[in-house]
Design an enzyme around this catalytic site. Structure first.
Site, PDB file in Angstrom:
ATOM      1  N   HIS A 139      -1.594  13.741  -9.918  1.00 52.89           N
ATOM      2  CA  HIS A 139      -0.619  13.208  -8.950  1.00 52.89           C
ATOM      3  C   HIS A 139      -1.090  13.457  -7.522  1.00 52.89           C
ATOM      4  O   HIS A 139      -0.800  14.483  -6.917  1.00 52.89           O
ATOM      5  CB  HIS A 139       0.754  13.847  -9.192  1.00 52.89           C
ATOM      6  CG  HIS A 139       1.880  13.099  -8.557  1.00 52.89           C
ATOM      7  ND1 HIS A 139       3.038  12.793  -9.216  1.00 52.89           N
ATOM      8  CD2 HIS A 139       2.028  12.579  -7.315  1.00 52.89           C
ATOM      9  CE1 HIS A 139       3.855  12.128  -8.424  1.00 52.89           C
ATOM     10  NE2 HIS A 139       3.259  11.987  -7.259  1.00 52.89           N
TER      11      HIS A 139
ATOM     12  N   HIS B 124      -1.649  11.328  -3.579  1.00 48.76           N
ATOM     13  CA  HIS B 124      -1.433  10.132  -2.750  1.00 48.76           C
ATOM     14  C   HIS B 124      -2.544  10.107  -1.702  1.00 48.76           C
ATOM     15  O   HIS B 124      -2.443  10.808  -0.690  1.00 48.76           O
ATOM     16  CB  HIS B 124      -0.066  10.191  -2.056  1.00 48.76           C
ATOM     17  CG  HIS B 124       1.113  10.247  -2.995  1.00 48.76           C
ATOM     18  ND1 HIS B 124       1.781   9.123  -3.403  1.00 48.76           N
ATOM     19  CD2 HIS B 124       1.748  11.288  -3.589  1.00 48.76           C
ATOM     20  CE1 HIS B 124       2.790   9.457  -4.204  1.00 48.76           C
ATOM     21  NE2 HIS B 124       2.789  10.774  -4.339  1.00 48.76           N
TER      22      HIS B 124
ATOM     23  N   ARG C 158      -3.474   7.547   0.115  1.00 43.94           N
ATOM     24  CA  ARG C 158      -3.189   6.643   1.248  1.00 43.94           C
ATOM     25  C   ARG C 158      -4.238   5.542   1.439  1.00 43.94           C
ATOM     26  O   ARG C 158      -4.227   4.567   0.765  1.00 43.94           O
ATOM     27  CB  ARG C 158      -3.023   7.446   2.547  1.00 43.94           C
ATOM     28  CG  ARG C 158      -2.147   8.677   2.451  1.00 43.94           C
ATOM     29  CD  ARG C 158      -0.701   8.343   2.223  1.00 43.94           C
ATOM     30  NE  ARG C 158       0.144   9.529   2.317  1.00 43.94           N
ATOM     31  CZ  ARG C 158       1.268   9.666   1.630  1.00 43.94           C
ATOM     32  NH1 ARG C 158       1.706   8.726   0.832  1.00 43.94           N
ATOM     33  NH2 ARG C 158       1.985  10.764   1.763  1.00 43.94           N
TER      34      ARG C 158
ATOM     35  N   ASN D 281       1.981   3.980  -4.263  1.00 46.69           N
ATOM     36  CA  ASN D 281       2.906   3.700  -3.149  1.00 46.69           C
ATOM     37  C   ASN D 281       2.174   3.697  -1.808  1.00 46.69           C
ATOM     38  O   ASN D 281       2.575   4.328  -0.843  1.00 46.69           O
ATOM     39  CB  ASN D 281       4.071   4.710  -3.130  1.00 46.69           C
ATOM     40  CG  ASN D 281       3.626   6.119  -2.816  1.00 46.69           C
ATOM     41  OD1 ASN D 281       2.469   6.482  -3.078  1.00 46.69           O
ATOM     42  ND2 ASN D 281       4.498   6.924  -2.262  1.00 46.69           N
TER      43      ASN D 281
ATOM     44  N   GLU E  20       3.808   6.283 -10.019  1.00 49.35           N
ATOM     45  CA  GLU E  20       5.092   6.839 -10.306  1.00 49.35           C
ATOM     46  C   GLU E  20       6.171   5.830  -9.945  1.00 49.35           C
ATOM     47  O   GLU E  20       6.170   5.245  -8.869  1.00 49.35           O
ATOM     48  CB  GLU E  20       5.319   8.173  -9.566  1.00 49.35           C
ATOM     49  CG  GLU E  20       5.287   8.045  -8.058  1.00 49.35           C
ATOM     50  CD  GLU E  20       5.679   9.331  -7.365  1.00 49.35           C
ATOM     51  OE1 GLU E  20       5.041   9.662  -6.375  1.00 49.35           O
ATOM     52  OE2 GLU E  20       6.625  10.012  -7.786  1.00 49.35           O
TER      53      GLU E  20
ATOM     54  N   HIS F 224       9.466   9.261 -11.107  1.00 51.03           N
ATOM     55  CA  HIS F 224       9.973  10.175 -10.079  1.00 51.03           C
ATOM     56  C   HIS F 224      11.494  10.183 -10.266  1.00 51.03           C
ATOM     57  O   HIS F 224      12.176   9.262  -9.826  1.00 51.03           O
ATOM     58  CB  HIS F 224       9.575   9.658  -8.693  1.00 51.03           C
ATOM     59  CG  HIS F 224      10.088  10.471  -7.557  1.00 51.03           C
ATOM     60  ND1 HIS F 224       9.277  10.949  -6.553  1.00 51.03           N
ATOM     61  CD2 HIS F 224      11.338  10.895  -7.255  1.00 51.03           C
ATOM     62  CE1 HIS F 224      10.005  11.622  -5.683  1.00 51.03           C
ATOM     63  NE2 HIS F 224      11.262  11.602  -6.088  1.00 51.03           N
TER      64      HIS F 224
ATOM     65  N   HIS G 143       6.648  15.931 -11.088  1.00 51.20           N
ATOM     66  CA  HIS G 143       7.180  17.006 -10.228  1.00 51.20           C
ATOM     67  C   HIS G 143       8.634  17.409 -10.510  1.00 51.20           C
ATOM     68  O   HIS G 143       9.520  17.212  -9.667  1.00 51.20           O
ATOM     69  CB  HIS G 143       7.026  16.643  -8.753  1.00 51.20           C
ATOM     70  CG  HIS G 143       7.347  15.224  -8.398  1.00 51.20           C
ATOM     71  ND1 HIS G 143       8.516  14.614  -8.736  1.00 51.20           N
ATOM     72  CD2 HIS G 143       6.628  14.290  -7.737  1.00 51.20           C
ATOM     73  CE1 HIS G 143       8.508  13.382  -8.293  1.00 51.20           C
ATOM     74  NE2 HIS G 143       7.371  13.163  -7.700  1.00 51.20           N
TER      75      HIS G 143
ATOM     76  N   ASP H 228       0.917  16.755  -6.340  1.00 50.25           N
ATOM     77  CA  ASP H 228       1.649  15.751  -5.565  1.00 50.25           C
ATOM     78  C   ASP H 228       1.156  15.762  -4.117  1.00 50.25           C
ATOM     79  O   ASP H 228       1.950  15.724  -3.169  1.00 50.25           O
ATOM     80  CB  ASP H 228       3.170  15.969  -5.642  1.00 50.25           C
ATOM     81  CG  ASP H 228       3.953  14.782  -5.093  1.00 50.25           C
ATOM     82  OD1 ASP H 228       3.336  13.760  -4.755  1.00 50.25           O
ATOM     83  OD2 ASP H 228       5.189  14.882  -5.001  1.00 50.25           O
TER      84      ASP H 228
ATOM     85  N   HIS I  11       0.909  13.769   5.379  1.00 50.75           N
ATOM     86  CA  HIS I  11       1.486  13.119   6.563  1.00 50.75           C
ATOM     87  C   HIS I  11       1.019  13.916   7.774  1.00 50.75           C
ATOM     88  O   HIS I  11       0.762  15.115   7.652  1.00 50.75           O
ATOM     89  CB  HIS I  11       3.023  13.160   6.523  1.00 50.75           C
ATOM     90  CG  HIS I  11       3.623  12.436   5.360  1.00 50.75           C
ATOM     91  ND1 HIS I  11       3.756  11.073   5.317  1.00 50.75           N
ATOM     92  CD2 HIS I  11       4.103  12.898   4.189  1.00 50.75           C
ATOM     93  CE1 HIS I  11       4.306  10.715   4.168  1.00 50.75           C
ATOM     94  NE2 HIS I  11       4.527  11.805   3.459  1.00 50.75           N
TER      95      HIS I  11
HETATM   96  O1  DOR Z   1       7.563  13.956  -0.928  1.00 50.52           O
HETATM   97  C1  DOR Z   1       7.064  12.957  -1.401  1.00 50.52           C
HETATM   98  N1  DOR Z   1       6.085  12.284  -0.787  1.00 50.52           N
HETATM   99  N2  DOR Z   1       7.532  12.513  -2.568  1.00 50.52           N
HETATM  100  C2  DOR Z   1       7.128  11.344  -3.093  1.00 50.52           C
HETATM  101  O2  DOR Z   1       7.543  11.026  -4.170  1.00 50.52           O
HETATM  102  C3  DOR Z   1       6.206  10.459  -2.331  1.00 50.52           C
HETATM  103  C4  DOR Z   1       5.367  11.252  -1.443  1.00 50.52           C
HETATM  104  C5  DOR Z   1       4.630  10.419  -0.453  1.00 50.52           C
HETATM  105  O3  DOR Z   1       4.000   9.428  -0.848  1.00 50.52           O
HETATM  106  O4  DOR Z   1       4.593  10.789   0.718  1.00 50.52           O
HETATM  107 ZN    ZN Z   2       7.031  11.584  -6.448  1.00 48.32          ZN
END
Ligand code: DOR
Ligand code: ZN
Length: 389
Positions: free
Chosen positions: A49, A51, A53, A83, A141, A169, A199, A260, A264
């Site tokens: 898991h 991300h 980007r 996502n 997810e 999720h 998660h 996860d 950011h």
């Molecule tokens: O806190 C989170 N950030 N939960 C998620 O499910 C998505 C993730 C994100 O992509 O920033």
């Molecule tokens: Zn999530």
């Protein structure tokens, strides 16, 4: 090539040699003498898991920077989430992302297909087109709340049309209470079918999944931090300390440990963007905890190596064993040090684990090749493989 040393093999640390040919382990034995390695040779991690980007959010992270961070954290394979901006909801964008991965990933890479209300009627067709070329770990997810969310009905429809693992999720869109939102969503999904739940942050939901055919994931941040301690936002939210302690006590019920990794920028965090980076710190923190006796090393390997490979169907990945890829991490247990954001490789430059103790990998091998040695990367971007069909 034979690598000799203290190897985590069949649930114990034994002194032996691992013979590697064409990136695969071909033999393991006490009489196999070869290049001696200091430290403990562990199987490399699989983070299901992350991300990473890229695209329009390349300023936060790219497949290149995220996978470099993964490599420094002893991870040999990741599952990236769809996502992104734009999101991975058809074959065209899926292929585009895999091309980026092919030329820029440091570790082996795989990508989930996203489910949204607009692609549910075609989801099986899309999946089949992608699977002519690539190995798709799962659909997910899937969100039940927020921007990319679908209704329970859409989720159920997808489950009926595809023969594929779906990761959820689980947060109910209509429940105000965070604990109940997770419990309700899990309860509702369990009535439908078998899912993999991302998660999980409450002991109650974890227990319900444990007593079902479904599988679960927990994260370091939900295990280590309560909402009283860390104020930055994440979804699912950090819970009360009481709830966190209950989750820790039920850790054994979780199938998978995942980061996860959700980067950011700090500016975005102050404005409430949810998520923490974590792909680089998971294995080092948990190896340290195993060393201290806070957790069992076997549980760590089960949840970060064996079960990820098993549940997501990663052939030849997993524990150190004949027939599997030679994906190893060498930890020197004496080299413990506090985590510092400035030493990490995610683009964001901050971590909620600042100051916590960890043992970072000394060396990493991917498919038999030494890719990291004493903190130095020995390969170029693009070394990682994207998983083919
Ligand atoms: O806190 C989170 N950030 N939960 C998620 O499910 C998505 C993730 C994100 O992509 O920033
Ligand atoms: Zn999530």
């Amino acid at each position: 090539m034979i690598i000799y040393g203290n190897v985590f093999y069949k649930g114990r640390i034994v002194e032996c040699g691992i013979e590697v040919e064409n990136g695969v382990v071909v033999d393991i034995g006490k009489d196999k003498r070869g290049k001696s390695v200091d430290g403990i040779i562990m199987p490399a991690g699989i983070d299901v898991h992350v991300h990473f980007r890229d695209f329009k959010e390349s300023y936060k992270e790219t497949i290149e920077s995220g996978s470099l961070s993964a490599l420094y954290g002893g991870v040999c394979l990741v599952v990236d989430q769809p996502n992104t901006n734009p999101p991975i909801v058809d074959e065209e964008i899926y292929f585009k992302r895999m091309e980026i991965a092919e030329r820029s990933t440091y570790v082996d890479y795989s990508l989930n297909l996203g489910l949204v209300k607009d692609n549910v009627d075609e989801i099986d067709e899309i999946l089949k087109k992608i699977e002519e070329k690539y190995y798709v770990p799962a659909i997910g997810e899937v969100f039940l709340k927020g921007k990319m969310s679908v209704s329970y009905e859409t989720l159920e429809k997808a489950k009926k049309t595809v023969n594929k693992l779906i990761t959820v999720h689980a947060e109910d869109p209509n429940e105000e209470d965070d604990v109940m939102a997770e419990v309700k969503a899990v309860e509702r999904c369990l009535k439908m079918n078998r899912f993999h739940f991302c998660h999980i942050s409450t002991a109650k939901a974890l227990d319900m999944i444990y007593n079902s055919e479904s599988t679960s994931e927990v994260t370091p941040h939900h295990l280590l931090y309560s909402k009283e301690v860390v104020k930055f936002k994440v979804n699912p939210s950090l819970k009360s300390n009481e709830e966190r302690v209950a989750l820790v006590r039920n850790f054994y019920k979780a199938d998978i440990l995942s980061s996860d990794h959700a980067p950011h920028t700090l500016e975005e965090k102050w404005e409430g963007a949810p998520g923490f980076p974590g792909v680089e710190t998971l294995y080092p923190m948990f190896f340290y905890m195993a060393k201290k006796g806070y957790i069992k090393i076997n549980d760590l390997v089960e949840k970060f190596v064996v079960n990820p490979a098993k549940i997501f169907g990663f052939d030849r990945y997993g524990e150190i064993e004949v027939g599997n890829y030679a994906n190893f991490v060498v930890f020197d247990p004496h080299r413990e040090r506090p985590i510092k954001a400035k030493d990490l490789h995610s683009k964001v430059g901050w971590t909620i684990y600042e100051g916590l103790m960890a043992v970072f990998p000394k060396d990493v091998y991917i498919r038999g090749e030494k890719v990291l040695e004493d903190g130095e990367i020995l390969i170029d971007r693009g070394f990682g493989k994207v998983l083919q069909a």
